[in-house]
Design a protein around this motif. Structure first.
Motif, mmCIF file in Angstrom:
data_model
loop_
_atom_site.group_PDB
_atom_site.id
_atom_site.type_symbol
_atom_site.label_atom_id
_atom_site.label_comp_id
_atom_site.label_asym_id
_atom_site.label_seq_id
_atom_site.Cartn_x
_atom_site.Cartn_y
_atom_site.Cartn_z
ATOM 1 N N VAL A 32 4.996 -0.246 4.929
ATOM 2 C CA VAL A 32 3.597 -0.361 4.554
ATOM 3 C C VAL A 32 3.047 1.058 4.644
ATOM 4 C CG1 VAL A 32 1.355 -1.330 5.159
ATOM 5 C CG2 VAL A 32 3.435 -2.685 5.509
ATOM 6 N N ILE A 33 2.719 1.637 3.486
ATOM 7 C CA ILE A 33 2.206 2.999 3.428
ATOM 8 C C ILE A 33 0.763 2.921 2.953
ATOM 9 C CG2 ILE A 33 2.541 5.317 2.493
ATOM 10 C CD1 ILE A 33 5.464 4.473 1.891
ATOM 11 N N PRO A 34 -0.195 3.017 3.876
ATOM 12 C CA PRO A 34 -1.605 2.873 3.498
ATOM 13 C C PRO A 34 -2.070 4.027 2.602
ATOM 14 C CG PRO A 34 -1.358 3.114 5.889
ATOM 15 C CD PRO A 34 -0.015 3.265 5.291
ATOM 16 N N THR A 35 -3.140 3.778 1.871
ATOM 17 C CA THR A 35 -3.681 4.825 1.008
ATOM 18 C C THR A 35 -4.295 5.952 1.828
ATOM 19 O OG1 THR A 35 -5.743 3.582 0.805
ATOM 20 C CG2 THR A 35 -4.107 3.291 -0.943
ATOM 21 N N SER A 36 -4.820 5.637 3.004
ATOM 22 C CA SER A 36 -5.362 6.664 3.890
ATOM 23 C C SER A 36 -4.217 7.279 4.688
ATOM 24 C CB SER A 36 -6.380 6.065 4.853
ATOM 25 O OG SER A 36 -6.675 6.993 5.883
ATOM 26 N N SER A 37 -4.177 8.595 4.732
ATOM 27 C CA SER A 37 -3.116 9.265 5.482
ATOM 28 C C SER A 37 -3.339 9.183 6.990
ATOM 29 C CB SER A 37 -2.998 10.727 5.046
ATOM 30 O OG SER A 37 -4.198 11.413 5.317
ATOM 31 N N PHE A 38 -4.492 8.649 7.415
ATOM 32 C CA PHE A 38 -4.795 8.537 8.836
ATOM 33 C C PHE A 38 -4.458 7.158 9.401
ATOM 34 C CE2 PHE A 38 -7.500 11.950 7.298
ATOM 35 C CZ PHE A 38 -7.178 12.946 8.197
ATOM 36 N N ILE A 74 1.524 18.155 1.579
ATOM 37 C CA ILE A 74 2.685 17.579 2.263
ATOM 38 C C ILE A 74 2.562 16.065 2.316
ATOM 39 C CG2 ILE A 74 3.962 17.460 4.438
ATOM 40 C CD1 ILE A 74 3.150 20.386 4.932
ATOM 41 N N VAL A 75 1.353 15.567 2.580
ATOM 42 C CA VAL A 75 1.122 14.121 2.605
ATOM 43 C C VAL A 75 1.480 13.510 1.241
ATOM 44 C CG1 VAL A 75 -0.665 12.326 2.734
ATOM 45 C CG2 VAL A 75 -0.619 14.157 4.431
ATOM 46 N N VAL A 76 1.010 14.132 0.192
ATOM 47 C CA VAL A 76 1.295 13.643 -1.167
ATOM 48 C C VAL A 76 2.796 13.682 -1.431
ATOM 49 C CG1 VAL A 76 0.965 14.122 -3.628
ATOM 50 C CG2 VAL A 76 -0.973 14.267 -2.059
ATOM 51 N N PHE A 77 3.454 14.759 -1.036
ATOM 52 C CA PHE A 77 4.900 14.894 -1.214
ATOM 53 C C PHE A 77 5.647 13.790 -0.467
ATOM 54 C CE2 PHE A 77 8.961 16.599 0.325
ATOM 55 C CZ PHE A 77 9.591 16.872 -0.884
ATOM 56 N N PRO A 96 6.928 4.268 19.855
ATOM 57 C CA PRO A 96 6.495 2.984 20.417
ATOM 58 C C PRO A 96 5.297 2.377 19.687
ATOM 59 C CG PRO A 96 5.931 4.791 21.883
ATOM 60 C CD PRO A 96 6.743 5.373 20.776
ATOM 61 N N TYR A 97 4.549 3.210 18.966
ATOM 62 C CA TYR A 97 3.403 2.735 18.196
ATOM 63 C C TYR A 97 3.515 3.296 16.785
ATOM 64 C CZ TYR A 97 1.693 1.824 22.869
ATOM 65 O OH TYR A 97 1.583 1.378 24.157
ATOM 66 N N PRO A 98 2.996 2.572 15.800
ATOM 67 C CA PRO A 98 3.051 3.097 14.428
ATOM 68 C C PRO A 98 2.319 4.438 14.321
ATOM 69 C CG PRO A 98 2.423 0.774 14.433
ATOM 70 C CD PRO A 98 2.395 1.237 15.864
ATOM 71 N N ILE A 99 2.848 5.321 13.492
ATOM 72 C CA ILE A 99 2.264 6.644 13.309
ATOM 73 C C ILE A 99 1.826 6.822 11.858
ATOM 74 C CG2 ILE A 99 3.478 7.736 15.227
ATOM 75 C CD1 ILE A 99 5.522 8.806 13.246
ATOM 76 N N SER A 100 0.843 7.670 11.657
ATOM 77 C CA SER A 100 0.290 7.895 10.322
ATOM 78 C C SER A 100 1.049 9.008 9.602
ATOM 79 C CB SER A 100 -1.188 8.285 10.433
ATOM 80 O OG SER A 100 -1.293 9.564 11.042
ATOM 81 N N LEU A 101 0.773 9.139 8.308
ATOM 82 C CA LEU A 101 1.346 10.248 7.547
ATOM 83 C C LEU A 101 0.875 11.586 8.113
ATOM 84 C CD1 LEU A 101 1.203 8.972 3.853
ATOM 85 C CD2 LEU A 101 3.237 9.437 5.220
ATOM 86 N N GLU A 102 -0.350 11.642 8.620
ATOM 87 C CA GLU A 102 -0.856 12.870 9.233
ATOM 88 C C GLU A 102 -0.017 13.258 10.448
ATOM 89 O OE1 GLU A 102 -3.294 15.019 8.276
ATOM 90 O OE2 GLU A 102 -3.631 13.844 6.470
ATOM 91 N N VAL A 103 0.357 12.276 11.252
ATOM 92 C CA VAL A 103 1.204 12.548 12.416
ATOM 93 C C VAL A 103 2.590 12.983 11.945
ATOM 94 C CG1 VAL A 103 2.348 11.502 14.419
ATOM 95 C CG2 VAL A 103 -0.070 11.026 13.969
#
Length: 159
Positions: A84-90, A67-70, A41-48
């Motif tokens: 949209v993939i931000p530079t910050s993984s958070f 894993i984030v880099v991969f 329901p809400y956007p999630i980060s690469l960390e999530v």
């Protein structure tokens, strides 16, 4: 109505999935990540996303940062025009436009393509992943709080 956009989206998604079609684990991971991005329901980060999929066999023995880099450079790299993939993984990863979501969850518009997102299936999959994490990681008094069943003494002497 959306045929021009659909054609463009199909080209981008097909390229991303074709690049992984010889590796079923990576293809399933891409489908899972797209499904998570579509149904949460809400956007999630690469960390999530890493938290959700870090138990995948493909990541065995891999550090979270790797894993984030991969994910960024291998799994999602061909979807930069749709995500949209931000530079910050958070920071949250987002679908570029609601029309991307509309295509992904439409079986008719996806024409039985491998990137079709069955929202019921992906919601169930995410629920199962979350329950697995809870069963694995939750424990009694996870925050190491003092015994809350006893009254807290007031430092001012008032009881």
């Amino acid at each position: 109505m959306w045929s021009g956009l659909d054609d463009l989206y199909h080209q981008i998604l097909s390229k991303a999935f074709d690049a992984l079609k010889l590796d079923a684990e990576r293809e399933d991971l891409l489908r899972g990540v797209l499904g998570a991005l579509a149904v949460t329901p809400y956007p999630i980060s690469l960390e999530v996303i890493v938290g959700l999929y870090s138990d995948n066999e493909i990541f065995e023995g891999t550090a979270q940062g790797d894993i984030v880099v991969f994910l960024r450079n291998d799994i999602l790299a061909d979807l930069n025009y749709l995500l949209v993939i931000p530079t910050s993984s958070f920071e949250p990863v987002r679908l570029m436009h609601t029309s991307v979501y509309d295509l992904l969850v439409s079986e008719r518009r996806c024409k039985q393509a491998s990137y079709y997102i069955n929202d019921i299936h992906h919601n169930q999959q995410l629920a199962n992943i979350c329950l697995d994490r809870m069963l694995r990681d939750l424990r009694e008094n996870i925050c190491n709080l003092s015994d809350l069943s006893k009254p807290v003494s007031d430092t001012r002497g008032i009881t």
